[in-house]
Design a protein around this motif. Structure first.
Motif, PDB file in Angstrom:
ATOM      1  N   ASN A   1       0.826  -1.213   0.000  1.00  0.00           N
ATOM      2  CA  ASN A   1       0.000   0.000   0.000  1.00  0.00           C
ATOM      3  C   ASN A   1       0.859   1.262   0.000  1.00  0.00           C
ATOM      4  O   ASN A   1       0.463   2.286  -0.551  1.00  0.00           O
ATOM      5  CB  ASN A   1      -0.949   0.013   1.209  1.00  0.00           C
ATOM      6  CG  ASN A   1      -2.060  -1.016   1.056  1.00  0.00           C
ATOM      7  OD1 ASN A   1      -2.873  -0.923   0.141  1.00  0.00           O
ATOM      8  ND2 ASN A   1      -2.083  -1.998   1.937  1.00  0.00           N
ATOM      9  N   ILE A   2       2.043   1.170   0.644  1.00  0.00           N
ATOM     10  CA  ILE A   2       2.939   2.339   0.648  1.00  0.00           C
ATOM     11  C   ILE A   2       3.444   2.605  -0.769  1.00  0.00           C
ATOM     12  O   ILE A   2       3.528   3.757  -1.208  1.00  0.00           O
ATOM     13  CB  ILE A   2       4.112   2.126   1.636  1.00  0.00           C
ATOM     14  CG1 ILE A   2       3.580   2.025   3.071  1.00  0.00           C
ATOM     15  CG2 ILE A   2       5.118   3.274   1.526  1.00  0.00           C
ATOM     16  CD1 ILE A   2       4.647   1.779   4.126  1.00  0.00           C
ATOM     17  N   ALA A   3       3.754   1.531  -1.498  1.00  0.00           N
ATOM     18  CA  ALA A   3       4.188   1.707  -2.897  1.00  0.00           C
ATOM     19  C   ALA A   3       3.068   2.350  -3.709  1.00  0.00           C
ATOM     20  O   ALA A   3       3.317   3.250  -4.536  1.00  0.00           O
ATOM     21  CB  ALA A   3       4.580   0.355  -3.491  1.00  0.00           C
ATOM     22  N   ARG A   4       1.821   1.899  -3.454  1.00  0.00           N
ATOM     23  CA  ARG A   4       0.690   2.497  -4.198  1.00  0.00           C
ATOM     24  C   ARG A   4       0.529   3.973  -3.825  1.00  0.00           C
ATOM     25  O   ARG A   4       0.288   4.815  -4.681  1.00  0.00           O
ATOM     26  CB  ARG A   4      -0.608   1.736  -3.901  1.00  0.00           C
ATOM     27  CG  ARG A   4      -1.804   2.264  -4.717  1.00  0.00           C
ATOM     28  CD  ARG A   4      -3.085   1.495  -4.471  1.00  0.00           C
ATOM     29  NE  ARG A   4      -2.968   0.116  -4.889  1.00  0.00           N
ATOM     30  CZ  ARG A   4      -2.790  -0.914  -4.070  1.00  0.00           C
ATOM     31  NH1 ARG A   4      -2.716  -0.702  -2.761  1.00  0.00           N
ATOM     32  NH2 ARG A   4      -2.678  -2.140  -4.507  1.00  0.00           N
ATOM     33  N   MET A   5       0.682   4.288  -2.537  1.00  0.00           N
ATOM     34  CA  MET A   5       0.566   5.682  -2.108  1.00  0.00           C
ATOM     35  C   MET A   5       1.625   6.542  -2.784  1.00  0.00           C
ATOM     36  O   MET A   5       1.339   7.660  -3.239  1.00  0.00           O
ATOM     37  CB  MET A   5       0.712   5.800  -0.589  1.00  0.00           C
ATOM     38  CG  MET A   5       0.643   7.240  -0.088  1.00  0.00           C
ATOM     39  SD  MET A   5       0.781   7.364   1.699  1.00  0.00           S
ATOM     40  CE  MET A   5       2.531   7.174   1.909  1.00  0.00           C
ATOM     41  N   ASN A   6       2.847   6.028  -2.871  1.00  0.00           N
ATOM     42  CA  ASN A   6       3.911   6.794  -3.527  1.00  0.00           C
ATOM     43  C   ASN A   6       3.578   7.032  -5.001  1.00  0.00           C
ATOM     44  O   ASN A   6       3.814   8.123  -5.530  1.00  0.00           O
ATOM     45  CB  ASN A   6       5.254   6.071  -3.383  1.00  0.00           C
ATOM     46  CG  ASN A   6       5.785   6.141  -1.956  1.00  0.00           C
ATOM     47  OD1 ASN A   6       5.413   7.034  -1.205  1.00  0.00           O
ATOM     48  ND2 ASN A   6       6.639   5.205  -1.581  1.00  0.00           N
ATOM     49  N   ARG A   7       3.013   6.008  -5.653  1.00  0.00           N
ATOM     50  CA  ARG A   7       2.619   6.191  -7.065  1.00  0.00           C
ATOM     51  C   ARG A   7       1.515   7.244  -7.172  1.00  0.00           C
ATOM     52  O   ARG A   7       1.554   8.119  -8.052  1.00  0.00           O
ATOM     53  CB  ARG A   7       2.136   4.863  -7.662  1.00  0.00           C
ATOM     54  CG  ARG A   7       3.224   3.840  -7.893  1.00  0.00           C
ATOM     55  CD  ARG A   7       2.765   2.746  -8.855  1.00  0.00           C
ATOM     56  NE  ARG A   7       1.650   1.963  -8.360  1.00  0.00           N
ATOM     57  CZ  ARG A   7       1.752   0.905  -7.559  1.00  0.00           C
ATOM     58  NH1 ARG A   7       2.937   0.503  -7.142  1.00  0.00           N
ATOM     59  NH2 ARG A   7       0.688   0.239  -7.167  1.00  0.00           N
ATOM     60  N   GLU A   8       0.541   7.151  -6.287  1.00  0.00           N
ATOM     61  CA  GLU A   8      -0.558   8.120  -6.293  1.00  0.00           C
ATOM     62  C   GLU A   8      -0.019   9.538  -6.065  1.00  0.00           C
ATOM     63  O   GLU A   8      -0.417  10.488  -6.738  1.00  0.00           O
ATOM     64  CB  GLU A   8      -1.574   7.800  -5.178  1.00  0.00           C
ATOM     65  CG  GLU A   8      -2.359   6.542  -5.376  1.00  0.00           C
ATOM     66  CD  GLU A   8      -3.359   6.656  -6.512  1.00  0.00           C
ATOM     67  OE1 GLU A   8      -4.074   7.668  -6.585  1.00  0.00           O
ATOM     68  OE2 GLU A   8      -3.403   5.732  -7.345  1.00  0.00           O
TER      69      GLU A   8
END
Ligand code: FES
Length: 249
Positions: free
Chosen positions: A231-238
């Motif tokens: 989820n942290i990787a997704r947040m960084n992408r977002e």
């Protein structure tokens, strides 16, 4: 069971605080950890002493308020909430050290109670969706692929207890914030504010004084709901796609 409890006592946010040792007797292995503290407090109240203050509400692993640092681990030796931890996880004669969550962004209110309103302000910054008013939509009006629904629901399991912050050497709130961003970014209902959500929530997270993520993974290992650091990787992408498409650059 007989136990020795070393409990952090602190009158208020400005008090220096310190450990106080309490012996407790006749503890059943079937008691929950919080019930064991209830027994301690009943004894303290009978003696006219100030009971140990600690947070709790549902006692069912749902609300996320039971925030205790037990023997150097958030929520104790098992990957569960403190209220779902039972005394059978400890042994007769053991010494148990109990501390509050330790993070600058979670100031101590009293004893083991910390103020986690920083999490509320992160949610207020962007953890919501816009919905059109009117009639109730049909249940199947917005089809969502099962794999996407599963990912969103996995992220939505975060109960905001703050164990991720307490476990992290940097007191980072990125697991919490990323779970809240992910559950909305994955679903069609979360698309309206998608571009601004990550920017606003990350900015609020930084403003609250939480640290940065250095990928140690302690947050995921201690999370009672098993929230994944993906989820942290997704947040960084977002976040980066929002910043790169911002009109301000
Ligand atoms: S008291 Fe609600 S999760 Fe523990």
């Amino acid at each position: 069971m007989q136990l020795t409890l070393k409990i952090w006592r602190q009158k208020n946010a400005s008090d220096k605080g310190g450990f106080v040792t309490y012996p407790v007797k006749d503890v059943s292995k079937d008691m929950s950890f919080l019930e064991m503290l209830d027994v301690l407090n009943e004894g303290l109240i009978e003696k006219g002493e100030d009971p140990v203050h600690f947070d709790h509400d549902c006692r069912e692993g749902i609300c996320g308020t039971c925030s205790l640092y037990i023997n150097g681990k958030p929520h104790g030796p098992l990957q569960t909430t403190t209220c779902q931890l039972h005394m059978r996880s400890f042994s007769d004669g053991q010494t148990i050290t109990i501390e509050p969550w330790r993070a600058k962004a979670f100031p101590i209110v009293k004893d083991l109670v910390v103020n986690r309103s920083a999490f509320d302000r992160i949610i207020q910054a962007g953890g919501y969706v816009s919905v059109g008013t009117g009639g109730v939509p049909d249940a199947n009006e917005i089809p969502i692929p099962k794999n996407i629904a599963d990912l969103a629901m996995d992220a939505a399991q975060c109960i905001g207890c703050g164990a991720c912050v307490a476990a992290c050497k940097n007191a980072s709130a990125m697991l919490f914030t990323s779970a809240k961003i992910s559950q909305l970014a994955l679903l069609p209902q979360g698309q309206v504010e998608r571009k601004t959500r990550a920017e606003k929530m990350v900015a609020q997270m930084d403003a609250e004084g939480f640290g940065a993520c250095t990928n140690t993974g302690a947050c995921e290992a201690e999370c009672p709901k098993g929230i994944s650091i993906t989820n942290i990787a997704r947040m960084n992408r977002e976040y980066f796609s929002a910043v790169l498409s911002s009109e301000n650059i």
